[in-house]
Design an enzyme around this catalytic site. Structure first.
Site, PDB file in Angstrom:
ATOM      1  CG  HIS A  20      -1.741  -1.540   1.021  1.00 21.06           C
ATOM      2  ND1 HIS A  20      -2.999  -0.253   1.323  1.00 21.06           N
ATOM      3  CD2 HIS A  20      -2.083  -2.351   0.649  1.00 21.06           C
ATOM      4  CE1 HIS A  20      -4.335  -1.843   1.741  1.00 21.06           C
ATOM      5  NE2 HIS A  20      -3.429  -2.852   0.858  1.00 21.06           N
ATOM      6  CG  ASP A 119      -4.867   2.062   1.345  1.00 18.86           C
ATOM      7  OD1 ASP A 119      -5.473   1.572   0.812  1.00 18.86           O
ATOM      8  OD2 ASP A 119      -3.737   2.065   1.612  1.00 18.86           O
ATOM      9  CB  SER A 267       7.774  -7.540  -0.508  1.00 21.41           C
ATOM     10  OG  SER A 267       6.052  -6.458  -0.404  1.00 21.41           O
ATOM     11  CD  GLN A 330       8.687  -7.801  -9.120  1.00 27.39           C
ATOM     12  OE1 GLN A 330       8.872  -9.197  -8.528  1.00 27.39           O
ATOM     13  NE2 GLN A 330       7.088  -6.869  -8.967  1.00 27.39           N
ATOM     14  CD1 TRP A 348      -3.438  -2.713  -8.547  1.00 25.07           C
ATOM     15  CD2 TRP A 348      -3.497  -5.100  -9.673  1.00 25.07           C
ATOM     16  NE1 TRP A 348      -4.002  -2.392  -9.269  1.00 25.07           N
ATOM     17  CE2 TRP A 348      -4.972  -3.552 -10.750  1.00 25.07           C
ATOM     18  CE3 TRP A 348      -4.164  -5.972 -10.825  1.00 25.07           C
ATOM     19  CZ2 TRP A 348      -4.999  -3.872 -11.714  1.00 25.07           C
ATOM     20  CZ3 TRP A 348      -4.617  -5.435 -11.978  1.00 25.07           C
ATOM     21  CH2 TRP A 348      -5.400  -4.515 -12.155  1.00 25.07           C
ATOM     22  CB  SER A 350       3.707  -8.709  -8.637  1.00 22.71           C
ATOM     23  OG  SER A 350       4.462  -8.722  -7.728  1.00 22.71           O
ATOM     24  CD  GLU A 353       7.242  -3.304 -10.714  1.00 18.75           C
ATOM     25  OE1 GLU A 353       8.071  -2.558 -10.112  1.00 18.75           O
ATOM     26  OE2 GLU A 353       7.119  -4.132 -10.155  1.00 18.75           O
ATOM     27  CD  GLN A 370      -1.642 -12.906  -3.951  1.00 20.27           C
ATOM     28  OE1 GLN A 370      -1.609 -14.284  -3.940  1.00 20.27           O
ATOM     29  NE2 GLN A 370      -1.533 -12.709  -2.666  1.00 20.27           N
TER      30      GLN A 370
END
Length: 451
Positions: A20, A119, A267, A330, A348, A350, A353, A370
């Site tokens: 986040h 958030d 992570s 990454q 999200w 990953s 990206e 996921q």
């Protein structure tokens, strides 16, 4: 309008999880370039991490504001985030965050911002700000498909009428989501679900792009009755690095174009020994180059990397495989032309990206939202999902089969082409989407000032 905009001060308050904090900070940087002054509020541990990873000095238009960390004996100060957090401490970390409400209230009253961006799990933020006439905008860090899927269930009580049948959860995935939500909300009030969204002032920001998930953005807007504004994918740059980065990238650059698989599970998730064994088996069953970042929690007992891998594995894949114990760069790996696919847990960040750099995704979702992200990737034609058993466990054979689909079969050419085309379109719209975000924030603030 720009003259008025320069006077606007935004307080950004992300949930203290690494997944986040990162997109919030990327949005902060982009807004700071559009003449907003940003106060970025989080625990000291997260702010120190930002300072370390920011290669250049922070712009004067971003101020880091420390949120006081309440003392809990079972939660060391460096664990007020999900990064490296053992599963048995998640509830304590959540409790510590909720105890920070009084600290945030004091920060808000001292800063008196023009607008707050908040958030998940923070319904008390607009409750503090709104009575003082300050608009608050909700910015969830998961995608529009996930938000629309769960909000549809909340609104209609069933997923059977969800209009996009490509998005679904299997029974074992539904149970894992329920378990996760129970942990997060067991001490929370009834506002934590729909209330967090309902309290947003007229608009909702979403991490995504209409180039990729337009229909989900539009449907989420219909469900919540607010304008949903995409902020883009918020992919951070890949500058800087260390000596280990150089070794990895030098090895990668020696491989042929699009020939190498990158494997990483983010992570905040740590593979079990059984999962490591199955992935290893899958990699041995297919003749593909790979870089595999394997992370262990620093706070729990675990075996050494060599012990977690099958005996002799490193020797058998020598030359075509690199196993990294811990973190890997990454963004740099995904942006390298030798990278041909990304085997990911489909968090999200990953996913976005990989989309941004035009790299196909091999989805291996584990928990939370996921699986929805993995199915979204498959629907867009830019990836495949590893088939799992009814118990949610993937096998080495299925891992190998999915890798071959992308690297060895004709279908892989189509996936790579679509991923590249989508990347180009996303980049073309990036600045336009951010301009729209800035315009909507200015309008909201100016409207509030008139009242």
């Amino acid at each position: 309008m720009e003259e008025e905009q320069a006077k606007l001060r935004i307080l950004m308050f992300p949930y203290p999880s690494y997944s986040h904090v990162c997109p919030y900070f990327e949005l902060a940087k982009r807004l700071s370039h559009r003449n907003f002054h940003i106060y970025f509020c989080s625990f000291a541990f997260n702010l120190e991490s930002i300072k370390k990873t920011t290669q250049k000095q922070l712009p004067a238009s971003i101020e880091l504001v420390e949120l006081n960390s309440p003392y809990l004996p079972q939660l060391p100060p460096d664990l007020h985030t999900f990064k490296n957090l053992p599963p048995n401490m998640e509830s304590a970390r959540f409790q510590a965050f909720q105890m920070s409400r009084s600290s945030f209230s004091e920060i808000f009253n001292n800063l008196k911002p023009d607008l707050v961006i908040y958030d998940y799990f923070e319904p008390w933020v607009p409750k503090i700000a709104s009575p003082q006439g300050i608009p608050c905008v909700f910015f969830p860090t998961v995608g529009a498909a996930t938000n629309s899927y769960f909000h549809h269930i909340h609104t209609h009580g069933s997923v059977s009428t969800f209009p996009f049948q490509e998005i679904y959860l299997l029974d074992h995935e539904k149970e894992r989501v329920k378990a996760a939500v129970k942990v997060e909300t067991q001490d929370a009030d009834q506002e934590f679900g729909d209330g967090t969204l309902r309290l947003s002032s007229e608009i909702v920001l979403i991490k995504g792009s209409k180039v990729f998930d337009a229909k989900y953005i539009d449907y989420f807007s219909v469900l919540c009755g607010k304008r949903v504004v995409p902020v883009g994918l918020l992919v951070h740059d890949s500058e800087g690095g260390n000596e280990q980065d150089s070794d990895i990238l030098q090895w990668l650059s020696g491989k042929e174009r699009s020939s190498t698989l990158f494997i990483c599970f983010g992570s905040e998730y740590f593979l079990s020994k059984d999962q490591i064994q199955e992935i290893s088996k899958g990699l041995e069953l297919c003749d593909v180059n790979f870089i595999w970042a394997v992370k262990f929690s620093a706070k729990v007992d675990c075996v050494a990397l060599e012990e977690a891998l099958p005996r002799g594995f490193l020797e058998r894949v020598k030359g075509r495989g690199m196993v990294v114990d811990g973190w890997a760069p990454q963004a740099k790996i995904l942006s390298n032309p030798s990278t041909g696919a990304f085997a990911s847990h489909c968090g999200w960040s990953s996913v976005t990206e990989s989309l941004y750099y035009g790299v196909p995704i091999i989805g291996m979702p584990i928990r939370f939202e996921q699986p929805i992200n993995a199915r979204l990737v498959v629907e867009a034609g830019v990836g495949v999902e590893v088939v799992k058993g009814q118990d949610g466990v993937f096998t080495g054979e299925e891992v190998s089969k999915s890798i071959r689909k992308v690297f060895a079969e004709r279908s892989g050419e189509d996936v790579r082409s679509k991923a590249k085309t989508l990347s180009e379109k996303i980049r073309e719209e990036e600045e336009h989407e951010l301009d729209e975000v800035a315009e909507q924030i200015v309008k909201l603030c100016l409207k509030n000032k008139k009242h």
